[in-house]
Design a protein around this motif. Structure first.
Motif, short mmCIF file in Angstrom:
data_model
loop_
_atom_site.label_atom_id
_atom_site.label_comp_id
_atom_site.label_asym_id
_atom_site.label_seq_id
_atom_site.Cartn_x
_atom_site.Cartn_y
_atom_site.Cartn_z
N ARG A 93 1.14 -1.28 -0.09
CA ARG A 93 0.30 -0.10 -0.22
C ARG A 93 0.97 1.24 -0.01
O ARG A 93 1.84 1.13 0.33
CB ARG A 93 -0.45 0.26 1.44
N PRO A 94 0.33 2.17 -0.72
CA PRO A 94 0.85 3.28 -0.62
C PRO A 94 1.48 4.51 0.09
O PRO A 94 0.01 4.11 0.93
CB PRO A 94 0.91 4.21 -1.77
N ILE A 95 1.84 4.70 1.42
CA ILE A 95 1.99 6.09 2.22
C ILE A 95 1.34 7.26 1.81
O ILE A 95 2.55 7.81 0.80
CB ILE A 95 2.84 5.96 3.05
N THR A 96 0.84 7.56 2.77
CA THR A 96 0.31 9.30 2.19
C THR A 96 0.06 10.48 2.96
O THR A 96 0.16 9.64 3.95
CB THR A 96 -1.13 9.65 1.14
N THR A 97 -0.51 11.21 2.53
CA THR A 97 -0.45 12.49 3.58
C THR A 97 -1.27 12.12 4.37
O THR A 97 -1.54 13.55 4.88
CB THR A 97 0.91 13.47 3.52
N THR A 98 -2.45 12.02 3.50
CA THR A 98 -3.78 12.06 4.33
C THR A 98 -4.22 11.06 3.98
O THR A 98 -3.83 9.79 3.81
CB THR A 98 -4.58 13.13 3.07
N GLY A 99 -5.23 10.49 4.44
CA GLY A 99 -5.94 9.19 4.38
C GLY A 99 -6.23 8.99 5.38
O GLY A 99 -5.24 8.88 6.58
N ASP A 100 -6.02 7.12 5.23
CA ASP A 100 -6.18 6.57 6.21
C ASP A 100 -4.74 5.95 7.04
O ASP A 100 -4.20 6.05 7.82
CB ASP A 100 -6.68 4.81 6.28
N LEU A 101 -3.46 6.02 5.46
CA LEU A 101 -1.79 5.04 6.40
C LEU A 101 -1.63 6.33 5.73
O LEU A 101 -0.67 6.62 4.82
CB LEU A 101 -2.15 4.29 4.77
N THR A 102 -1.50 7.56 6.61
CA THR A 102 -0.61 8.53 6.26
C THR A 102 1.54 8.35 7.04
O THR A 102 1.29 6.95 7.30
CB THR A 102 -0.82 9.34 7.70
N GLU A 103 2.21 9.18 7.60
CA GLU A 103 3.17 8.52 7.93
C GLU A 103 3.37 8.34 9.40
O GLU A 103 3.68 7.53 10.12
CB GLU A 103 3.98 9.70 7.70
N GLN A 104 2.01 9.35 10.49
CA GLN A 104 1.81 8.80 12.33
C GLN A 104 0.67 7.02 12.43
O GLN A 104 1.39 6.77 13.09
CB GLN A 104 0.96 9.97 12.62
N ALA A 105 0.48 7.13 11.03
CA ALA A 105 -0.32 5.56 11.14
C ALA A 105 0.60 4.98 11.34
O ALA A 105 0.99 3.55 11.64
CB ALA A 105 -1.54 5.31 10.46
N VAL A 106 1.86 4.62 10.08
CA VAL A 106 2.63 3.92 9.92
C VAL A 106 3.89 3.79 10.79
O VAL A 106 3.63 2.44 11.20
CB VAL A 106 3.29 3.80 8.75
N ALA A 107 4.10 5.05 10.86
CA ALA A 107 5.19 5.02 11.99
C ALA A 107 4.76 4.03 13.33
O ALA A 107 5.17 3.79 14.39
CB ALA A 107 5.96 6.50 12.46
N SER A 108 3.57 4.65 13.32
CA SER A 108 2.93 4.07 15.77
C SER A 108 2.17 2.49 14.88
O SER A 108 2.72 2.06 16.31
CB SER A 108 1.36 4.84 15.67
N TYR A 109 2.10 2.69 14.07
CA TYR A 109 2.06 0.56 13.54
C TYR A 109 3.67 -0.33 14.49
O TYR A 109 3.46 -1.68 15.11
CB TYR A 109 1.67 0.24 11.76
N ILE A 110 4.69 0.51 13.29
CA ILE A 110 6.10 -0.31 13.29
C ILE A 110 6.32 -0.30 14.99
O ILE A 110 7.02 -0.81 15.48
CB ILE A 110 6.68 0.65 12.37
N ALA A 111 5.93 1.13 16.06
CA ALA A 111 6.50 1.01 16.89
C ALA A 111 6.32 0.04 18.08
O ALA A 111 6.43 -0.44 18.70
CB ALA A 111 6.65 3.14 17.38
N LYS A 112 4.74 0.05 17.86
CA LYS A 112 3.52 -0.49 18.29
C LYS A 112 4.57 -2.01 18.72
O LYS A 112 4.55 -2.41 20.02
CB LYS A 112 2.54 -0.94 18.13
N TYR A 113 4.78 -2.80 17.72
CA TYR A 113 5.32 -3.97 17.57
C TYR A 113 6.96 -4.32 17.97
O TYR A 113 7.47 -5.01 18.10
CB TYR A 113 5.26 -4.38 15.76
N ALA A 114 7.84 -2.68 18.28
CA ALA A 114 8.94 -3.11 17.55
C ALA A 114 9.51 -3.86 19.54
O ALA A 114 10.35 -4.23 20.22
CB ALA A 114 9.76 -1.93 18.13
N THR A 115 8.32 -3.32 20.55
CA THR A 115 8.82 -3.80 21.37
C THR A 115 7.53 -4.87 22.43
O THR A 115 8.08 -5.13 23.69
CB THR A 115 8.20 -2.53 22.37
N LYS A 116 7.22 -5.98 21.22
CA LYS A 116 6.92 -7.09 21.29
C LYS A 116 8.11 -8.30 20.80
O LYS A 116 8.58 -7.60 20.03
CB LYS A 116 5.16 -7.06 20.88
N ALA A 117 7.31 -9.47 21.45
CA ALA A 117 7.90 -10.86 21.08
C ALA A 117 7.73 -11.29 20.87
O ALA A 117 5.91 -11.47 20.81
CB ALA A 117 9.61 -10.64 22.28
N SER A 118 7.96 -13.30 21.02
CA SER A 118 7.07 -13.93 20.90
C SER A 118 5.93 -14.21 22.22
O SER A 118 5.63 -15.55 22.17
CB SER A 118 8.21 -15.25 21.28
#
Length: 439
Positions: A286-311
């Motif tokens: 999916r393309p990352i856009t400055t508007t809509g559902d997949l913005t830079e804030q949404a992507v950064a939040s999504y990746i950061a959430k899983y960076a602190t989790k493991a098995s």
């Protein structure tokens, strides 16, 4: 425990102890250090400033553990999550040394999944409606006599999610081996992507570097079935990275084509295993856009959430498991127990020794870094750490804990000794209250 809490609160040194806890951010397992540091004028030999832990409560200085795992220390994991968010967002929106013009560079959010190793209970939705798990008409039983269908509409917290419909049919060997080779599969994917992008542009791989740089930032996430998949940001830049725009022909569509090709082209072969390991069929681009559902804030939040989790979020442990331990006594899901047991079994094979499956059995075979990025994607964690250190030093000078001078003009002599780690359960409760977190 109540008596311990009361004793701590009544301790004459509680104020200093609480100050240390606040400075660690409420770390659940702080590092305990003893020692001293001296600042000496090299010209005169005069002591300018000194610090010793002898004046601290119980002669100990407490420092944050800095783990990324939320299961071990929510406070330090939150710092790691926030840093990851800043790293990812800076590469999409600019800031912290990255030009804001990077927002015009094509960028995709890509999810690479694992293949199927057997039918598992899943939660399916369509248009917001919850669907049956695995409905089948005239479904026959598996060779082990178990049903191959499930009509349950699983809730989000259903403990059966990710569990095989038939554990004896599930390919546990392939599952843990996929986890083990996932980092290598990712490396080959990035190489194949660059080759495909260069070929589409009519360039050699060497010539591509003079026109386009492809940068990545990714995080690994465990699915409920205990296998990893990767979420990645893939961005196109000019030859000098985010400071230069890519050429007009380097578009998001061309990048998506290269991703699609590379994901299906790469594989890894493991000795003693007949089938090659590939990415799963589910590929999300999916393309990352400055508007809509997949913005830079949404992507950064999504990746950061899983960076602190493991098995541990799929029902296993967040610590190493010794081969001598009784797996049947561990407080884990049966599915995770069988994955761990398979790591232990396969890890004894000479042909698979390089995968270090026994050492990484608690991670179900996965031994890669969870959050990684290309050097040119944005600033580094070291940059963020340096900025934090500079801020803390400036605050220490302002409050008088450190003298105002240039380090280049003084001699610094220090001696530190590690004396322990962690807090008692009672101290954890107090630390959580002091930091506003949970114990």
């Amino acid at each position: 425990m109540a008596a311990e809490i009361i004793a701590r609160l009544r301790d004459p040194q509680f104020g200093r102890w609480a100050g240390q806890i606040r400075r660690t951010g409420g770390c659940r397992q702080p590092i305990h250090m003893r020692g001293h540091v001296l600042y000496i004028d090299p010209a005169t030999g005069k002591r300018i400033h000194s610090y010793t832990t002898a004046t601290e409560p119980y002669g100990t200085l407490r420092l944050p553990c800095k783990t990324r795992r939320a299961s071990r220390c929510p406070s330090c994991a939150e710092t790691y999550r926030a840093d990851t968010y800043q790293l990812i967002r800076a590469g999409l929106a600019g800031g912290k040394g990255v030009p804001t013009s990077v927002t015009t560079h094509p960028a995709l959010f890509v999810t690479l999944t694992a293949p199927s190793f057997g039918s598992v209970h899943t939660r399916r939705q369509r248009h917001g409606k919850l669907l049956p798990c695995r409905p089948r008409r005239n479904a026959q039983s598996c060779p082990h006599g178990r049903s191959t269908t499930c009509s349950t509409r699983h809730s989000i917290n259903d403990p059966r999610l990710g569990e095989p419909l038939c554990p004896d049919c599930y390919n546990y060997s392939a599952a843990v081996l996929f986890n083990a080779i996932a980092p290598e599969l990712w490396r080959r994917f990035t190489e194949a992507l660059r080759r495909r992008f260069a070929k589409t542009a009519g360039l050699t791989l060497r010539e591509l570097r003079d026109h386009v740089r492809i940068s990545f930032a990714k995080v690994a996430e465990y699915q409920r079935r205990g296998v990893v998949h990767f979420h990645a940001v893939i961005r196109l830049d000019g030859p000098d990275g985010p400071t230069t725009p890519p050429p007009p022909w380097a578009t998001a569509d061309a990048l998506a084509d290269a991703v699609q090709h590379a994901a299906g082209a790469v594989s890894v072969i493991i000795p003693t295993v007949v089938r090659p390991f590939r990415w799963g069929r589910q590929l999300d681009i999916r393309p990352i856009t400055t508007t809509g559902d997949l913005t830079e804030q949404a992507v950064a939040s999504y990746i950061a959430k899983y960076a602190t989790k493991a098995s541990e979020c799929v029902g296993t442990l967040d610590r190493r498991i010794s081969p001598a331990e009784d797996l049947t006594a561990l407080p884990i899901r049966n599915h995770a127990r069988r994955l761990i047991a398979e790591c232990m079994r396969l890890g004894q094979l000479d042909d698979l020794a390089d995968l270090r499956l026994i050492q990484w059995a608690h991670m179900l075979g996965f031994r890669g870094h969870f959050a990684t990025k290309s050097r040119a994607y944005s600033l580094t964690r070291k940059d963020l750490h340096t900025q934090r250190i500079d801020h803390e030093r400036a605050e220490a000078i302002t409050t008088g804990r450190l003298p105002l001078f240039d380090h280049d003009t003084v001699l610094v002599i220090s001696h530190w000794v590690y004396v322990g780690k962690g807090l008692s359960r009672a101290d954890q409760i107090i630390a959580a209250a002091l930091s506003g977190g949970s114990g």
